[in-house]
Design an enzyme around this catalytic site. Structure first.
Site, mmCIF file in Angstrom:
data_model
loop_
_atom_site.group_PDB
_atom_site.id
_atom_site.type_symbol
_atom_site.label_atom_id
_atom_site.label_comp_id
_atom_site.label_asym_id
_atom_site.label_seq_id
_atom_site.Cartn_x
_atom_site.Cartn_y
_atom_site.Cartn_z
ATOM 1 N N GLU A 47 -34.742 44.191 8.185
ATOM 2 C CA GLU A 47 -35.989 44.297 7.427
ATOM 3 C C GLU A 47 -37.240 43.940 8.224
ATOM 4 O O GLU A 47 -38.340 44.317 7.814
ATOM 5 C CB GLU A 47 -35.920 43.416 6.175
ATOM 6 C CG GLU A 47 -35.909 41.936 6.486
ATOM 7 C CD GLU A 47 -35.414 41.088 5.327
ATOM 8 O OE1 GLU A 47 -34.716 41.607 4.451
ATOM 9 O OE2 GLU A 47 -35.745 39.888 5.323
ATOM 10 N N ASN A 48 -37.092 43.253 9.337
ATOM 11 C CA ASN A 48 -38.270 42.907 10.148
ATOM 12 C C ASN A 48 -38.740 44.077 11.004
ATOM 13 O O ASN A 48 -39.683 43.936 11.776
ATOM 14 C CB ASN A 48 -38.014 41.661 11.009
ATOM 15 C CG ASN A 48 -36.816 41.827 11.912
ATOM 16 O OD1 ASN A 48 -35.753 42.250 11.463
ATOM 17 N ND2 ASN A 48 -36.957 41.493 13.177
#
Lengths: 220, 232
Positions: A47-48
């Protein structure tokens, strides 16, 4: 016998399909990456802002600018792509991820999930979990069936603050694989050697037990 | 700084005009892609009563965690905090206010803020404490929560390389929130590892166009690793 963490990961890995884009949460979900079948390819989304996460780096490959959502150093596979956080969550929220696996404290018969906070204990935050459960269609929650003190985590109604409402349909515990349909848990598979009676005794929410509940096909 | 040359000559100049009580947006995910030297300059300046908006708050003694030492942060808006003991202590003592926001909301709210979208609807957080007090509307048969855009007085950004016009490229996952923070700041300062001349960066490769950047400075970075995980 209750499944080990590795066996839970192995069972979840059976849900992977060739060409899937997958988001794996922290904890047991990350172990799923170790059991991707040899004959298929999946791409892990972090998700980063990394699509195509690879294994941990060697000492030579170590790079402070390449980390995963758990802030561990990782590598990127050939064919990976990097994007900013808005685009990363756009992928998640826009329903583009094929399978999301995450842990929880509690799940209930309405498909509510509580995974981010325990009142009275220090609250660290929800990170990306709320976005993941709201945006993904195909979610598998993985957790132990009951707490260490024997309290069921599969409830009629979650008691802890929610991460999402009405969004969970599939649960894999150390005792069983269940689906949530029309306000009840449906027992689909049991862990090898685990009885239906044990599962019933540890499930607080409404549980529907079909006539025949097969054992999971997990290597020992 | 003639024309489009965004370069400033010192970190002091980079943060000129930052006053007590302002809102500062900061790029970074964990310790990855954090504007280390701009944060250190805020500490040096001693600016207080700040609202800081960033995904995390660094660790004890490094990153945004440094700004806790002299109690410079009054309020933190983040998606995941508490990797430092000082943060926990100030929170429990009531010296620090925290607003937790889902990571995807944080990113999109900053993007919206930079893009002139005052608010948007999202399914994230519906049915949770995040939705309390917020308008809810149905779209496609599903409830969505109204979330407001985020902007800041100052935005501090870590990039990899920039040209003198402030066109920025990022490196690997050090990108994360930086492009969004850059858009949403009224005054955006970018610190990079290398500044090149206009024309040296391929226009197709630019990830933050210089229009968003007010001040640019070159620095050196420790790039601390939070969790060093290797395979043998």
């Amino acid at each position: 016998m209750a499944l080990t963490r590795a066996q839970m990961a192995q069972r979840i890995a059976k849900e992977l399909e060739d060409g899937f884009y997958v988001n794996l949460g922290i904890g047991i979900p990350t172990l799923v990456a170790n059991y991707v079948p040899d004959d298929i390819e999946v791409m892990l989304q972090s998700e980063n802002g990394l699509l195509g996460m690879g294994p941990f780096p060697t000492e030579d490959e170590l790079d402070a600018d390449m980390i995963n959502a758990g802030k561990q150093t990782v590598t990127a596979l050939k064919g990976a792509s990097i994007m900013d956080s808005a685009e990363s969550f756009g992928m998640i929220r826009g329903g583009h991820i094929d399978l999301t696996v995450l842990g929880a404290f509690e799940v209930d018969v309405n498909g509510d999930i509580a995974s981010w906070m325990i009142p009275g204990k220090l609250v660290k935050g929800m990170g990306g979990a709320m976005d993941l459960v709201a945006g993904a269609d195909n979610i598998i929650v993985t957790m132990t069936h009951a707490s260490k003190s024997g309290e069921s985590k599969l409830l009629s109604k979650c008691t802890l603050p929610l991460t999402g409402a009405g969004c969970i349909k599939r649960v894999l515990t150390d005792l069983a694989y269940l689906e949530i349909v029309d306000g009840a848990f449906i027992l689909k598979e049991r862990a090898p050697g685990v009885s239906v009676e044990e599962i019933m005794s540890k499930t607080a929410g409404k549980l529907v037990v079909p006539d025949h509940v097969p054992e999971m096909g997990i290597p020992a | 700084m003639p024309g489009f040359d965004k370069r400033v000559s010192s970190y002091e100049e980079a943060l000129k005009g930052l006053e007590d009580g302002m809102t500062v947006l900061a790029g970074g995910f964990g310790l990855c892609g954090i504007p280390e030297n701009l944060i250190a300059e805020i500490k040096r300046k001693g600016t207080r009563d700040l609202t800081v908006i960033s995904n995390n708050c660094g660790v004890d003694g490094f990153g945004l965690g440094m700004l806790l030492e002299d109690r410079q942060i009054r309020k933190m808006v983040a998606s995941y905090v508490g990797e430092n003991a000082l943060f926990e202590r100030q929170l429990l003592d009531g010296e620090l206010e925290v607003e937790l926001t889902p990571q995807g909301n944080l990113a999109e709210r900053m993007r919206a803020g930079g893009a002139g979208i005052p608010a948007f609807f999202t399914a994230t957080g519906y049915g949770t404490s995040v939705a309390e007090g917020k308008e809810v509307r149905d779209f496609n048969g599903r409830p969505h929560v109204l979330e407001a855009a985020i902007t800041g007085d100052f935005a501090i950004v870590k990039g990899w390389k920039a040209d003198t016009y402030g066109n920025v490229i990022y490196r690997h996952t050090a990108r994360n929130f930086n492009p969004l923070v850059a858009m949403a700041g009224k005054i955006t300062i970018v610190e990079v590892e290398e500044i090149v001349q206009p024309g040296e960066l391929d226009p197709d490769a630019i990830q933050t166009p210089g229009i968003y950047v007010n001040r640019l400075i070159c620095g050196t970075f420790e790039k601390r690793i939070e969790q060093r995980t290797v395979r043998s």
